[in-house]
Design an enzyme around this catalytic site. Structure first.
Site, PDB file in Angstrom:
ATOM      1  CB  SER A 265      -0.848  -0.009   1.274  1.00 52.86           C
ATOM      2  OG  SER A 265      -1.521   1.220   1.447  1.00 52.86           O
TER       3      SER A 265
ATOM      4  CE1 TYR B  65      -4.658  -1.966   4.863  1.00 49.52           C
ATOM      5  CE2 TYR B  65      -3.416   0.041   4.469  1.00 49.52           C
ATOM      6  CZ  TYR B  65      -4.128  -1.040   3.983  1.00 49.52           C
ATOM      7  OH  TYR B  65      -4.302  -1.192   2.628  1.00 49.52           O
TER       8      TYR B  65
HETATM    9  P1  NAD Z   1     -11.429  -6.067  -0.490  1.00 47.89           P
HETATM   10  O1  NAD Z   1     -12.087  -6.000   0.844  1.00 47.89           O
HETATM   11  O2  NAD Z   1     -12.246  -5.899  -1.706  1.00 47.89           O
HETATM   12  O3  NAD Z   1     -10.605  -7.395  -0.633  1.00 47.89           O
HETATM   13  C1  NAD Z   1      -9.967  -8.009   0.420  1.00 47.89           C
HETATM   14  C2  NAD Z   1      -9.919  -9.470   0.113  1.00 47.89           C
HETATM   15  O4  NAD Z   1      -9.312 -10.155   1.213  1.00 47.89           O
HETATM   16  C3  NAD Z   1     -11.325 -10.067  -0.056  1.00 47.89           C
HETATM   17  O5  NAD Z   1     -11.306 -10.992  -1.115  1.00 47.89           O
HETATM   18  C4  NAD Z   1     -11.561 -10.736   1.270  1.00 47.89           C
HETATM   19  O6  NAD Z   1     -12.474 -11.807   1.160  1.00 47.89           O
HETATM   20  C5  NAD Z   1     -10.165 -11.211   1.575  1.00 47.89           C
HETATM   21  N1  NAD Z   1      -9.974 -11.554   2.973  1.00 47.89           N
HETATM   22  C6  NAD Z   1     -10.232 -10.826   4.079  1.00 47.89           C
HETATM   23  N2  NAD Z   1      -9.976 -11.526   5.185  1.00 47.89           N
HETATM   24  C7  NAD Z   1      -9.528 -12.742   4.758  1.00 47.89           C
HETATM   25  C8  NAD Z   1      -9.118 -13.916   5.429  1.00 47.89           C
HETATM   26  N3  NAD Z   1      -9.122 -14.003   6.766  1.00 47.89           N
HETATM   27  N4  NAD Z   1      -8.742 -14.968   4.677  1.00 47.89           N
HETATM   28  C9  NAD Z   1      -8.769 -14.912   3.320  1.00 47.89           C
HETATM   29  N5  NAD Z   1      -9.148 -13.834   2.649  1.00 47.89           N
HETATM   30  C10 NAD Z   1      -9.532 -12.762   3.364  1.00 47.89           C
HETATM   31  O7  NAD Z   1     -10.263  -4.980  -0.425  1.00 47.89           O
HETATM   32  P2  NAD Z   1      -9.163  -4.518  -1.500  1.00 47.89           P
HETATM   33  O8  NAD Z   1      -9.169  -3.052  -1.459  1.00 47.89           O
HETATM   34  O9  NAD Z   1      -9.315  -5.228  -2.782  1.00 47.89           O
HETATM   35  O10 NAD Z   1      -7.833  -4.983  -0.763  1.00 47.89           O
HETATM   36  C11 NAD Z   1      -6.930  -5.932  -1.285  1.00 47.89           C
HETATM   37  C12 NAD Z   1      -5.527  -5.614  -0.828  1.00 47.89           C
HETATM   38  O11 NAD Z   1      -5.134  -4.352  -1.369  1.00 47.89           O
HETATM   39  C13 NAD Z   1      -5.391  -5.496   0.689  1.00 47.89           C
HETATM   40  O12 NAD Z   1      -4.178  -6.080   1.107  1.00 47.89           O
HETATM   41  C14 NAD Z   1      -5.357  -4.002   0.910  1.00 47.89           C
HETATM   42  O13 NAD Z   1      -4.675  -3.645   2.080  1.00 47.89           O
HETATM   43  C15 NAD Z   1      -4.616  -3.549  -0.347  1.00 47.89           C
HETATM   44  N6  NAD Z   1      -4.817  -2.131  -0.666  1.00 47.89           N
HETATM   45  C16 NAD Z   1      -6.038  -1.661  -1.013  1.00 47.89           C
HETATM   46  C17 NAD Z   1      -6.161  -0.310  -1.318  1.00 47.89           C
HETATM   47  C18 NAD Z   1      -7.467   0.272  -1.735  1.00 47.89           C
HETATM   48  O14 NAD Z   1      -7.548   1.505  -1.860  1.00 47.89           O
HETATM   49  N7  NAD Z   1      -8.496  -0.497  -1.995  1.00 47.89           N
HETATM   50  C19 NAD Z   1      -5.057   0.545  -1.238  1.00 47.89           C
HETATM   51  C20 NAD Z   1      -3.841   0.017  -0.867  1.00 47.89           C
HETATM   52  C21 NAD Z   1      -3.722  -1.325  -0.589  1.00 47.89           C
END
Ligand code: NAD
Length: 257
Positions: free
Chosen positions: A139, A152
């Protein structure tokens, strides 16, 4: 060597960035293993849709990334694992003095420790196959901080550090390990932060999006899951064979500020 016929395991891929990454790797010809902690018909249907759309093999394997044994079992069940994308992640926003301990533990387990277990289980398979790619979805918060996101930010800085270590341990092998650092991407994870942030800053939804979230993102645009997936696919390509131990920001200029 292209990714055609390679097997990619993407943790946390039944929504958001993980699903976007799975789709872009499938578009590039990789067989994909989707994952989350649920085991619903719609989870398996996502894999079927990808298989049909891109003509690759796609499976959904249930495993809870908060549990070390499940992380290792996922890699075991995948059989082959040429590409590992550590993407599963959760968020909780709170001042540190009232940060719930269970939320701290869950964030560290899912966003950081899971990648330790999956990487440990996947590297022997990559070594046996003579090729491998580990991509950690970190991130902008792996490089900078924001208030109220102590767990986080700690987990994401941790995974950036682990990325460098894994890269050094595999540096003389045809295996790379990198981190992708997204800024704000409009996924369910970000959507879920909006109500809390509205309350914290006493703002409406649109104001939170423009003034709090995209205030840090100079492009004033959310990054897309397709852009994240394309970046991961690039890191899996031949052109990226000498890129290892580094971070690629997809953040509209956030970390240039
Ligand atoms: P999201 O909530 O859409 O996806 C998260 C995924 O992780 C989902 O598929 C969820 O089912 C899964 N998950 C959660 N807990 C779990 C567990 N215990 N076991 C297995 N799977 C689990 O969110 P996202 O935004 O797509 O996030 C994905 C990654 O990207 C994360 O690591 C997040 O920190 C990172 N990220 C997201 C953003 C953003 O702006 N969306 C920015 C920077 C980093």
């Amino acid at each position: 060597m292209s990714v055609t016929g390679k097997t990619a395991v993407i943790t946390g891929s039944n929504s958001g960035i993980g699903l976007g990454v799975a789709r872009e790797l499938a578009r590039a010809g990789a067989n994909v293993v989707l994952n989350s902690f649920t085991d619903r018909a719609e989870d398996h249907a996502l894999a079927e849709e990808i298989a049909k759309e891109f003509g690759v093999e796609a499976r959904y394997i249930q495993a809870d990334m908060s549990k070390g044994a499940d992380c290792r079992a996922l890699i075991d069940a995948a059989g082959t694992c040429d590409i590992l994308v550590n993407n599963a992640g959760i968020q909780h926003v709170s001042p540190i003095d009232t940060f719930p301990v269970d939320k701290w533990d869950a964030i560290i387990a899912i966003n950081l420790t899971s990648a330790f277990h999956t990487t440990a289980a996947a590297l022997p398979k990559m070594r046996a196959a003579g090729w491998g790619r580990v991509v950690n979805i970190a991130s902008a918060h792996g490089l900078t901080a924001s208030p109220y996101k102590s767990a986080y930010v700690a987990a994401k800085h941790g995974i950036v550090g682990m990325t460098k270590t894994v890269a050094l341990e595999t540096a003389e092998e045809p295996i790379t390990c990198n981190a992708v650092c997204p800024g704000y991407v409009l996924t369910p994870l970000v959507e879920a932060q909006i109500p809390d942030t509205m309350e914290k800053y006493n703002m409406g939804r649109e104001e939170v999006i423009k003034k709090v979230m995209l205030e840090r993102q100079p492009s004033r645009e959310f990054a897309t899951v397709e852009q994240l997936g394309g970046t991961v696919a690039f890191l899996c390509s031949d052109a990226a064979a000498q890129i290892t131990g580094t971070t690629i920001s997809v953040d509209g200029g956030w970390t240039a500020l």
